[in-house]
Design a protein around this motif. Structure first.
Motif, mmCIF file in Angstrom:
data_model
loop_
_atom_site.group_PDB
_atom_site.id
_atom_site.type_symbol
_atom_site.label_atom_id
_atom_site.label_comp_id
_atom_site.label_asym_id
_atom_site.label_seq_id
_atom_site.Cartn_x
_atom_site.Cartn_y
_atom_site.Cartn_z
ATOM 1 N N LEU A 84 0.836 -1.190 0.000
ATOM 2 C CA LEU A 84 0.000 0.000 0.000
ATOM 3 C C LEU A 84 0.876 1.247 0.000
ATOM 4 C CD1 LEU A 84 -2.822 -0.972 2.535
ATOM 5 C CD2 LEU A 84 -2.962 -0.858 0.045
ATOM 6 N N HIS A 85 0.721 2.074 -1.027
ATOM 7 C CA HIS A 85 1.444 3.338 -1.114
ATOM 8 C C HIS A 85 0.900 4.295 -0.055
ATOM 9 C CE1 HIS A 85 2.901 7.139 -2.887
ATOM 10 N NE2 HIS A 85 3.833 6.378 -3.473
ATOM 11 N N ALA A 86 1.698 5.262 0.341
ATOM 12 C CA ALA A 86 1.273 6.242 1.348
ATOM 13 C C ALA A 86 0.020 6.987 0.896
ATOM 14 C CB ALA A 86 2.400 7.227 1.635
ATOM 15 N N GLU A 87 -0.183 7.094 -0.434
ATOM 16 C CA GLU A 87 -1.357 7.798 -0.958
ATOM 17 C C GLU A 87 -2.553 6.863 -1.158
ATOM 18 O OE1 GLU A 87 -0.104 9.734 -4.494
ATOM 19 O OE2 GLU A 87 1.220 11.152 -3.454
ATOM 20 N N GLY A 88 -2.389 5.582 -0.865
ATOM 21 C CA GLY A 88 -3.516 4.667 -0.873
ATOM 22 C C GLY A 88 -3.560 3.661 -2.009
ATOM 23 N N HIS A 89 -2.847 3.890 -3.115
ATOM 24 C CA HIS A 89 -2.906 2.933 -4.211
ATOM 25 C C HIS A 89 -1.931 1.774 -3.989
ATOM 26 C CE1 HIS A 89 0.284 5.844 -5.438
ATOM 27 N NE2 HIS A 89 0.858 4.750 -5.916
ATOM 28 N N ARG A 90 -2.101 0.762 -4.783
ATOM 29 C CA ARG A 90 -1.291 -0.438 -4.618
ATOM 30 C C ARG A 90 -0.021 -0.382 -5.446
ATOM 31 N NH1 ARG A 90 -5.461 -5.586 -4.184
ATOM 32 N NH2 ARG A 90 -6.868 -4.655 -2.619
ATOM 33 N N VAL A 91 1.033 -0.947 -4.892
ATOM 34 C CA VAL A 91 2.327 -1.012 -5.583
ATOM 35 C C VAL A 91 2.775 -2.473 -5.591
ATOM 36 C CG1 VAL A 91 4.722 -0.248 -5.629
ATOM 37 C CG2 VAL A 91 2.933 1.306 -4.796
ATOM 38 N N PRO A 92 2.739 -3.153 -6.732
ATOM 39 C CA PRO A 92 3.160 -4.561 -6.776
ATOM 40 C C PRO A 92 4.689 -4.687 -6.681
ATOM 41 C CG PRO A 92 2.582 -3.801 -8.981
ATOM 42 C CD PRO A 92 2.257 -2.677 -8.040
ATOM 43 N N ALA A 112 14.552 -8.209 0.230
ATOM 44 C CA ALA A 112 14.805 -7.406 -0.974
ATOM 45 C C ALA A 112 13.496 -7.319 -1.752
ATOM 46 C CB ALA A 112 15.896 -8.034 -1.829
ATOM 47 N N ALA A 113 13.154 -6.080 -2.158
ATOM 48 C CA ALA A 113 11.882 -5.850 -2.866
ATOM 49 C C ALA A 113 12.174 -5.234 -4.232
ATOM 50 C CB ALA A 113 10.977 -4.941 -2.051
ATOM 51 N N PHE A 114 11.599 -5.835 -5.280
ATOM 52 C CA PHE A 114 11.811 -5.373 -6.653
ATOM 53 C C PHE A 114 10.472 -4.887 -7.224
ATOM 54 C CE2 PHE A 114 14.820 -8.656 -5.618
ATOM 55 C CZ PHE A 114 16.038 -8.166 -6.077
ATOM 56 N N ALA A 115 10.466 -3.680 -7.742
ATOM 57 C CA ALA A 115 9.241 -3.134 -8.330
ATOM 58 C C ALA A 115 8.763 -4.038 -9.463
ATOM 59 C CB ALA A 115 9.485 -1.721 -8.829
ATOM 60 N N ALA A 116 7.460 -4.310 -9.503
ATOM 61 C CA ALA A 116 6.897 -5.229 -10.509
ATOM 62 C C ALA A 116 5.693 -4.611 -11.194
ATOM 63 C CB ALA A 116 6.520 -6.548 -9.847
ATOM 64 N N THR A 117 5.715 -3.295 -11.370
ATOM 65 C CA THR A 117 4.570 -2.621 -11.984
ATOM 66 C C THR A 117 4.343 -3.107 -13.411
ATOM 67 O OG1 THR A 117 4.975 -0.676 -10.622
ATOM 68 C CG2 THR A 117 3.553 -0.392 -12.540
ATOM 69 N N ASP A 118 5.420 -3.124 -14.215
ATOM 70 C CA ASP A 118 5.275 -3.590 -15.603
ATOM 71 C C ASP A 118 4.878 -5.065 -15.651
ATOM 72 O OD1 ASP A 118 5.936 -1.100 -16.500
ATOM 73 O OD2 ASP A 118 8.045 -1.578 -16.876
ATOM 74 N N ARG A 119 5.495 -5.860 -14.792
ATOM 75 C CA ARG A 119 5.161 -7.282 -14.747
ATOM 76 C C ARG A 119 3.700 -7.468 -14.352
ATOM 77 N NH1 ARG A 119 8.057 -12.004 -11.038
ATOM 78 N NH2 ARG A 119 6.196 -13.259 -10.738
ATOM 79 N N ASP A 120 3.241 -6.655 -13.395
ATOM 80 C CA ASP A 120 1.855 -6.765 -12.960
ATOM 81 C C ASP A 120 0.888 -6.422 -14.092
ATOM 82 O OD1 ASP A 120 -0.029 -7.055 -10.574
ATOM 83 O OD2 ASP A 120 -0.583 -5.070 -11.336
ATOM 84 N N ARG A 121 1.221 -5.346 -14.839
ATOM 85 C CA ARG A 121 0.361 -4.989 -15.973
ATOM 86 C C ARG A 121 0.337 -6.114 -16.996
ATOM 87 N NH1 ARG A 121 2.295 0.551 -15.421
ATOM 88 N NH2 ARG A 121 3.995 0.061 -16.862
ATOM 89 N N TYR A 122 1.505 -6.710 -17.236
ATOM 90 C CA TYR A 122 1.584 -7.817 -18.187
ATOM 91 C C TYR A 122 0.761 -9.010 -17.701
ATOM 92 C CZ TYR A 122 3.660 -11.601 -20.937
ATOM 93 O OH TYR A 122 3.851 -12.694 -21.745
ATOM 94 N N GLU A 123 0.876 -9.310 -16.405
ATOM 95 C CA GLU A 123 0.107 -10.431 -15.857
ATOM 96 C C GLU A 123 -1.389 -10.166 -15.934
ATOM 97 O OE1 GLU A 123 1.637 -10.833 -11.942
ATOM 98 O OE2 GLU A 123 3.360 -12.059 -12.542
ATOM 99 N N GLN A 124 -1.783 -8.911 -15.622
ATOM 100 C CA GLN A 124 -3.193 -8.568 -15.697
ATOM 101 C C GLN A 124 -3.713 -8.673 -17.122
ATOM 102 O OE1 GLN A 124 -5.170 -8.140 -13.094
ATOM 103 N NE2 GLN A 124 -3.374 -8.514 -11.781
#
Length: 376
Positions: A84-92, A112-124
């Motif tokens: 959960l981002h500080a502004e309320g949206h989700r960050v995969p 260790a945390a790796f941003a997966a925004t592009d991967r999440d869009r691809y999965e969706q």
């Protein structure tokens, strides 16, 4: 809980790095992790935990799967969480974690945390495409099922109606013959003859429809190949056909020994359908010739007529169901030649056509003299 800043090298890392105690309380977090979630620094007052930064679904997965696996394996790799981002949206993010024991004896979790925004869009997108494909497949399956049911219903209907029509037609024929049995009036006899001819054509059409229904359900026509004299079968068939087609001259040419192995009733149908076709499309001022020929272990049965030649583009279609040519005499429903082809196939043979303006049209079948693999 320590609030000491992360080492410089941690802040330079291109991924989020975090250290928590065994309960999940954040001890350290580098700049990349904080920026990804919109925080200036972590930990913050109030001792936030790793699981408190997760979405509701992530917290449930953390409790039921993540924590037990980490305790059992001391490491968990490539697990995707929604933070959960500080502004309320989700960050995969994709998480790797290991259990470490410090020199002080404290057990900590290194994460260790790796941003997966592009991967999440691809999965969706993949999930959406899969859902749409499954929906289309279900729709196609439903349509195919409906088409199959409609086709089966039509075939069953044809079979039932055709079968039930034979009885009243036969009764009409018998009644007509009885009415004119002692009647010598030429006009009445002529009318009776026409009625009987119409009944014969209707009965022949019914037989074709029944056979058509049978073949369209995936079965082949039943034939009983026994020793017969094909020339005699043709003579008998032609004698009957002369009554049905009085306006044409029917002749018979026989070649070779007439002894063959075939189904006489089916071969009579072939002759009847081919003569009807010749009458319908040929020139009735010329004779129609039925030829039976046995030579070299092959049997040929065909009918020849003069008249307009068949267009080459139509020839490949003529043995298909519901296909027919054009004629000033009008046409049938397009089953006659189809049934001929099926009878040929049931005799392990094939149909054939030749048609020119000079030589006329010859349509027939050929098949082996003896059934394959059968001792005679």
């Amino acid at each position: 809980m320590t609030t000491e800043p992360a080492d410089d090298w941690c802040d330079l890392a291109p991924c989020g790095l975090m250290l928590t105690d065994s309960s999940g309380t954040i001890l350290r977090a580098n700049a990349q992790f904080c920026q990804s979630l919109g925080y200036r620094a972590l930990p913050q007052p109030g001792a936030p935990t790793f699981q408190s930064l997760l979405s509701m679904g992530g917290r449930m997965f953390h409790q039921t799967h993540w924590q037990p696996l980490l305790e059992m394996q001391s490491a968990v790799m490539e697990v995707k969480f929604d933070f959960l981002h500080a502004e309320g949206h989700r960050v995969p993010m994709v998480i790797n974690a290991r259990v470490l024991t410090l020199e002080s004896g404290q057990v900590v979790h290194s994460i260790a945390a790796f941003a997966a925004t592009d991967r999440d869009r691809y999965e969706q997108a993949l999930l959406k495409a899969k859902s749409e494909a499954e929906s289309l497949l279900r729709e196609r399956t439903d349509l195919e099922q409906q088409a199959s049911e409609r086709s089966l219903f039509a075939e069953q209907l044809i079979g039932i109606v055709s079968h039930d029509m034979r009885n009243p037609l036969t009764a009409i024929r018998m009644g007509t013959e009885m009415l004119v049995m002692k009647d010598s009036d030429p006009g009445q006899l002529k009318i009776a003859e026409r009625i009987n001819q119409s009944v014969d054509r209707a009965l022949a059409l019914i037989e074709d429809m029944l056979d058509f229904t049978l073949t369209k359900t995936g079965r082949s026509l039943d034939v009983e190949r026994v020793a017969i004299d094909l020339h005699d079968v043709a003579d008998a068939a032609i004698e009957e056909l002369r009554w049905s087609f009085p306006r044409i001259t029917l002749t018979h040419v026989s070649e070779g020994d007439g002894l063959v192995w075939g189904d006489s009733s089916r071969l009579t149908r072939v002759i009847g359908n081919l003569v009807a076709n010749a009458y319908r499309y040929g020139d009735s001022s010329h004779p129609v010739t039925v030829t039976t020929r046995v030579h070299g272990g092959r049997v040929h049965l065909d009918v020849h007529n003069m008249g307009p030649p068949i267009a080459p583009s139509l020839i490949p279609l003529l043995f298909k169901a519901m296909s027919r040519g054009s004629s000033s005499h009008g046409g049938g429903v397009g089953l006659g030649l189809y049934i001929v082809s099926q009878i040929a196939a049931a005799h392990d043979g094939t149909p054939y056509i030749t048609s020119t303006a000079e030589d006329g049209t010859r349509i027939g079948i050929e098949f082996p003299l003896k059934p394959a693999l059968t001792a005679v």
